[in-house]
Design a protein around this motif. Structure first.
Motif, short mmCIF file in Angstrom:
data_model
loop_
_atom_site.label_atom_id
_atom_site.label_comp_id
_atom_site.label_asym_id
_atom_site.label_seq_id
_atom_site.Cartn_x
_atom_site.Cartn_y
_atom_site.Cartn_z
N LEU A 231 -27.14 -26.56 16.85
CA LEU A 231 -26.68 -26.12 15.52
C LEU A 231 -25.25 -26.57 15.26
CD1 LEU A 231 -27.43 -24.68 12.95
CD2 LEU A 231 -26.77 -22.50 14.02
N VAL A 232 -24.40 -26.56 16.27
CA VAL A 232 -23.04 -27.08 16.08
C VAL A 232 -23.08 -28.55 15.70
CG1 VAL A 232 -20.88 -27.65 17.26
CG2 VAL A 232 -21.90 -25.39 17.58
N PHE A 233 -23.95 -29.32 16.36
CA PHE A 233 -24.09 -30.74 16.02
C PHE A 233 -24.55 -30.89 14.57
CE2 PHE A 233 -26.63 -34.57 15.48
CZ PHE A 233 -25.79 -35.55 15.98
N ILE A 234 -25.56 -30.14 14.18
CA ILE A 234 -26.09 -30.24 12.82
C ILE A 234 -25.05 -29.84 11.77
CG2 ILE A 234 -27.80 -29.28 11.21
CD1 ILE A 234 -29.69 -29.03 13.65
N ALA B 28 -22.97 -17.54 17.00
CA ALA B 28 -21.89 -18.15 17.78
C ALA B 28 -21.64 -19.59 17.34
CB ALA B 28 -22.24 -18.11 19.27
N ALA B 29 -22.69 -20.34 17.04
CA ALA B 29 -22.55 -21.74 16.61
C ALA B 29 -21.82 -21.82 15.27
CB ALA B 29 -23.92 -22.40 16.52
N ILE B 30 -22.16 -20.95 14.34
CA ILE B 30 -21.52 -20.97 13.02
C ILE B 30 -20.03 -20.64 13.15
CG2 ILE B 30 -21.42 -19.78 10.80
CD1 ILE B 30 -24.48 -19.40 11.06
N ILE B 31 -19.70 -19.64 13.97
CA ILE B 31 -18.30 -19.26 14.16
C ILE B 31 -17.52 -20.39 14.83
CG2 ILE B 31 -16.74 -17.67 15.37
CD1 ILE B 31 -18.93 -15.54 15.06
N ALA B 32 -18.11 -21.00 15.87
CA ALA B 32 -17.43 -22.09 16.57
C ALA B 32 -17.15 -23.26 15.62
CB ALA B 32 -18.27 -22.57 17.75
N THR B 33 -18.12 -23.59 14.80
CA THR B 33 -17.96 -24.71 13.85
C THR B 33 -16.88 -24.40 12.82
OG1 THR B 33 -20.29 -25.28 14.12
CG2 THR B 33 -19.16 -26.20 12.22
N THR C 275 -21.72 -29.77 12.05
CA THR C 275 -20.60 -30.72 11.97
C THR C 275 -21.05 -32.04 11.33
OG1 THR C 275 -21.06 -31.33 14.28
CG2 THR C 275 -19.27 -29.79 13.89
N PHE C 276 -22.32 -32.38 11.50
CA PHE C 276 -22.86 -33.57 10.83
C PHE C 276 -22.91 -33.36 9.33
CE2 PHE C 276 -26.67 -35.76 9.13
CZ PHE C 276 -26.28 -37.07 9.32
N LEU C 277 -23.39 -32.21 8.89
CA LEU C 277 -23.50 -31.92 7.46
C LEU C 277 -22.13 -31.73 6.82
CD1 LEU C 277 -26.52 -29.42 7.49
CD2 LEU C 277 -26.57 -31.85 6.89
N LEU C 278 -21.28 -30.93 7.46
CA LEU C 278 -19.97 -30.63 6.90
C LEU C 278 -18.99 -31.79 7.09
CD1 LEU C 278 -19.65 -26.93 8.14
CD2 LEU C 278 -20.25 -27.74 5.84
N GLY C 279 -19.33 -32.71 7.98
CA GLY C 279 -18.48 -33.88 8.20
C GLY C 279 -18.89 -35.08 7.37
N GLY C 280 -19.64 -34.84 6.31
CA GLY C 280 -20.02 -35.94 5.43
C GLY C 280 -21.08 -36.84 6.01
N PHE C 281 -22.00 -36.25 6.80
CA PHE C 281 -23.12 -36.99 7.40
C PHE C 281 -22.63 -38.11 8.32
CE2 PHE C 281 -24.46 -35.25 3.33
CZ PHE C 281 -25.58 -34.52 3.70
N GLU D 15 -10.12 -25.45 19.00
CA GLU D 15 -11.30 -25.05 19.76
C GLU D 15 -11.75 -23.65 19.35
OE1 GLU D 15 -14.03 -25.42 20.97
OE2 GLU D 15 -13.71 -26.20 23.00
N GLY D 16 -13.06 -23.45 19.24
CA GLY D 16 -13.57 -22.15 18.82
C GLY D 16 -14.68 -21.61 19.69
N VAL D 17 -14.98 -22.28 20.80
CA VAL D 17 -16.12 -21.89 21.62
C VAL D 17 -15.94 -20.52 22.24
CG1 VAL D 17 -17.39 -22.41 23.75
CG2 VAL D 17 -16.92 -24.22 22.11
N SER D 18 -14.80 -20.29 22.89
CA SER D 18 -14.62 -19.01 23.59
C SER D 18 -14.65 -17.84 22.63
CB SER D 18 -13.30 -19.03 24.38
OG SER D 18 -12.20 -19.29 23.53
N TYR D 19 -13.97 -17.97 21.49
CA TYR D 19 -13.95 -16.87 20.53
C TYR D 19 -15.32 -16.66 19.89
CZ TYR D 19 -8.91 -17.06 21.07
OH TYR D 19 -7.65 -17.05 21.60
#
Length: 328
Positions: free
Chosen positions: A230-233, A283-288, A235-241, A298-302
Motif C-alpha cells: 500500500l505504501v508503494f501504491i 499504518a501504511a497511510i500514516i507512513a506515507t 506513493t505511486f499515485l501521490l507521486g504523479g504515477f 521517515e514515518g515508519v516507526s510512528y
C-alpha cells in the motif's frame, strides 16, 4: 486411570513451539541483515549491536532480580528487542545512548506492563522514538558505509527526497533527480551500500529474512504485503504515477524492516486476518503521509506505534465468523 478421561475445555492445541523457538527463528531471519550491517559499518556497527543487545538483556535480568520474579531472559525476546533497536539506530551512536534506549524499551515499554505478551507498543520502536525525541542530532547523524569510522554521510535517501521538496523540487521527478545527483541508485539501495541505520540498508537481505519467517509459519504474509504494497501504491499515485519514485520510497528507510519484523509482532498486532489488513493499511497511510507531507523524512516507526494503539479497538469490532453461525 480415571484422570486420563478428564480434559479441559476446548480448544486443545498441542505444539512443541514456544517463545524461545519463535525468537530463535526471528534471530535466524535477522542474521543476514545483521551480517550486512557489520560488513558496511564494521566496528561501529558491531559496537552498536552489542550495546543494544547487552543493554536489553541486562535490563530485563536486573528488573526480574529487583522485583524478585523469575528471570525471563531465556526466552530470547530481550535479545530480539535489543537487535531490532540496534537495527533502528545509526551505527556509531554513543554506547550510553544505546543502553539507555534498551532500558526504556525493556523496562518501561515491556516489563512494567507485565512482560512479554502484555505490552501494547512494540518495544524496539518505542525505544527508537524515545531516543529520537531525546537526542535528535545523534539519531540523525549517519556513518557512510565503509571502513572509515569517521566518514559521515550528509543524508539518507529519504533525506535527499525531503531535501528536494525544501529546495523547490517538490515533485516525484525532482526527488528522483536529487537522488541521481547524489549518486544513489536503486541497485545501491537494494544491496545496502548507502547511509542509514544499522539494519535497514540492505533491502535484499531483509526480504530474504521476511520470506524465511513466512515459510516457517512464524508470520503471515498479510500484514507485510498490505503495508509495503500500500505504501508503494500510495506513493505511486501521490507521486504523479512515477514508478521509480515509488520504488525508491519502498526500498528506502525502515519500510521493509518495519513491515516484516515489527508490524507483525504477535503482541501488538490484531488477531484476525481482517483486523490485520485494517491495521496494516492504517499504518501504511500514516507512513506515507509523514514521508510525503510531514516535516520528518521517515514515518515508519510512528506509523506502527500509532497503529499499535488502535489494536484493542480493532480486535473489539473486527471478529471472525463463528463456526456454525447462520448468515442473516
Amino acid at each position: 486411570m480415571d484422570n486420563k478421561l478428564i480434559v479441559s475445555s476446548s480448544p486443545h492445541i498441542r505444539s512443541k513451539e514456544d517463545t524461545s523457538h519463535i525468537m530463535k527463528q526471528v534471530l535466524i531471519a535477522l542474521l543476514p541483515a545483521t551480517l550486512a550491517g557489520l560488513y558496511y559499518f564494521r566496528v561501529s556497527g558491531l559496537v552498536t549491536i552489542l550495546a543494544c543487545v547487552i543493554g536489553a538483556v541486562g535490563s530485563e535480568w536486573a528488573y526480574c532480580k529487583i522485583t524478585k520474579k523469575k528471570s525471563t531472559i531465556n526466552d530470547l525476546s530481550a535479545v530480539v528487542t535489543g537487535l531490532l533497536l540496534a537495527f533502528n539506530v545509526p551505527a556509531g551512536l554513543p554506547v550510553w545512548m544505546c543502553i539507555l534506549g534498551s532500558i526504556f524499551s525493556i523496562v518501561v515499554v515491556k516489563m512494567l506492563f507485565g512482560g512479554i505478551g502484555f505490552n501494547f507498543l512494540n518495544p524496539a520502536l518505542a525505544g527508537r522514538a524515545f531516543l529520537l525525541a531525546s537526542f535528535p542530532v545523534a539519531m540523525t547523524t549517519w556513518l557512510a558505509p565503509g571502513s572509515n569510522p569517521d566518514a559521515v554521510t550528509s543524508a539518507t535517501p529519504l533525506s535527499y527526497m525531503k531535501l528536494a521538496g525544501a529546495e523547490g523540487m517538490g515533485t516525484a521527478s525532482g526527488a528522483v533527480d536529487k537522488l541521481h545527483d547524489a549518486g544513489i541508485s536503486i541497485g545501491q539501495m537494494f544491496m545496502g551500500n548507502i547511509g542509514g541505520t544499522v539494519g535497514e540498508t540492505c533491502a535484499l537481505l531483509l526480504i530474504i529474512g521476511g520470506i524465511y519467517l513466512i515459510y516457517k509459519g512464524i508470520i503471515s504474509y498479510v500484514m507485510p504485503v498490505t503495508y509495503i504494497g500500500l505504501v508503494f501504491i500510495l506513493t505511486f499515485l501521490l507521486g504523479g504515477f512515477n514508478a521509480e519514485f515509488a520504488l525508491y520510497q519502498t526500498l528506502a528507510g525502515g519500510l521493509l524492516l518495519g513491515g516484516m519484523f515489527m508490524l507483525t509482532d504477535y503482541t501488538t498486532s490484531p488477531m484476525t486476518k481482517k483486523g490485520q489488513i485494517i491495521y496494516a493499511a492504517i499504518a501504511a497511510i500514516i507512513a506515507t503521509c509523514i514521508r510525503l507531507y510531514g516535516g520528518y523524512p521517515e514515518g515508519v516507526s510512528y506509523s506502527i506505534l500509532f497503529a499499535n494503539c488502535l489494536v484493542p479497538l480493532i480486535d473489539k469490532y473486527v471478529h471472525n465468523r463463528v463456526f456454525g453461525e447462520v448468515r442473516k
